[in-house]
Enzyme design. Structure first.
Site, short mmCIF file in Angstrom:
data_model
loop_
_atom_site.label_atom_id
_atom_site.label_comp_id
_atom_site.label_asym_id
_atom_site.label_seq_id
_atom_site.Cartn_x
_atom_site.Cartn_y
_atom_site.Cartn_z
N THR A 1 -5.19 93.92 11.71
CA THR A 1 -5.07 95.05 10.79
C THR A 1 -4.18 94.64 9.62
O THR A 1 -3.19 93.94 9.82
CB THR A 1 -4.45 96.25 11.52
OG1 THR A 1 -5.37 96.73 12.50
CG2 THR A 1 -4.12 97.38 10.55
N ARG B 1 -14.79 104.86 18.30
CA ARG B 1 -13.35 104.80 18.56
C ARG B 1 -12.58 104.77 17.25
O ARG B 1 -12.92 104.05 16.31
CB ARG B 1 -13.03 103.56 19.40
CG ARG B 1 -11.52 103.39 19.71
CD ARG B 1 -10.83 102.47 18.73
NE ARG B 1 -9.45 102.17 19.11
CZ ARG B 1 -8.59 101.50 18.37
NH1 ARG B 1 -8.96 101.05 17.17
NH2 ARG B 1 -7.36 101.28 18.78
#
Length: 301
Positions: A169, A197
């Protein structure tokens, strides 16, 4: 005073990938710093720096994102302006080349904050945001990883942070010449995740938060745990009450993440004075930062 910090994920980054991570966060830092030092806005600096990492297949954001359990790529991103308190976010979105840019358009042009799935893609088309094919985002490494994980019945997304399985990320926090603090985060999520998700990255207060009277934060790590402790807002709240120390606030928040939610990850923080910090409880975290009081960049993995 201007200040800028970026991250490229917190996990057990292998030795042979350290230089790629170092180069990637350095490019992102330089991109954002050129904007800030030229008098540009924190919003622009965060967006373009994150775009740089979304373009880099080293990271799990944009090109190079993980493949979910059914072979699709679903992207999350968010951005927040700590002065206007406006924010934009997308979740479980496919075929968007630069997720953080779509989040910014939502922040600037929508009454909403978070758009998901097909609705977010429709908004992108209406506002001229670049779309792409799955092939533009997929790299061979991730296809091979997805194939291997489908055979591993014991794999847990939590393992991606404490073992040598990647989670990259990306995020950035900027303070511009006008005192505006902006935070942004972008991700492809976790490997082999269930379709639909959504982790912490697109959730304001969890993966991203900014308040120009206090500071800004962008998080990375196991999203399910980060959501439970509302990590980004927790850091800012702790900083507000500890005299503005971003390192101390980050440490207390990461300690809470581990103690209360058995979580793994990291956070980058800027105080309203422009002091940067990066705190993590994983083996490594890729990050880079600079302030107008520094003569050169700091890049660490």
């Amino acid at each position: 005073m201007i200040s800028f910090i970026v991250h490229g994920g917190a996990w057990d980054i292998p030795d042979d990938l350290v230089e790629a991570h170092r180069a990637g966060v350095r490019r992102a830092l330089v991109t954002g710093w050129e904007i800030l030092s030229g008098g540009g806005s924190a919003v622009e600096a965060v967006e373009k720096a994150v775009n740089s990492m979304e373009d880099d297949p080293t990271f799990d954001a944009g090109r190079g994102s993980f493949v979910n359990a059914i072979g699709e790529i679903e992207l999350d991103a968010s951005i927040m302006n700590g002065t206007t308190f406006r924010a934009g976010a997308i979740a479980a979105v496919q075929n968007i080349r630069y997720p953080i840019s779509l989040a910014r358009v939502i922040m600037d042009s929508s009454e909403h904050i978070l758009l998901a799935g097909e609705g977010a893609v429709r908004f992108a088309r209406e506002h001229g945001i670049e779309q792409c094919s799955k092939g533009d985002l997929l790299v061979g490494r991730e296809l091979e990883r997805w194939t291997a994980l489908r055979k591993d019945s014991k794999f847990s997304t939590k393992d991606a942070f404490r073992k040598k399985k990647p989670h990259d990320t990306v995020g950035a926090v900027a303070l511009d010449k006008n005192g505006v603090i902006v935070s942004g985060t972008s991700t492809g999520g976790t490997p082999n995740k269930y379709p639909g998700r959504v982790g912490d990255s697109p959730l304001i207060g969890c993966g991203t938060y900014a308040d120009s009277t206090v500071g800004g934060a962008s998080c990375t790590g196991w999203g399910e745990a980060i959501i439970k402790v509302v990590l980004a807002k927790t850091v800012i709240d702790m900083m507000e009450y500890n005299g503005g120390d971003p390192n101390g606030a980050g440490k207390r928040a990461i300690e809470r993440l581990e103690r209360r939610a058995d979580g793994f990850g990291g956070v980058i923080v800027l105080s309203r004075q422009g002091t940067p910090a990066a705190v993590f409880n994983t083996p490594r975290m890729a990050r880079a930062y600079r302030t107008s009081e520094m003569s050169s960049d700091i890049v660490e993995v």
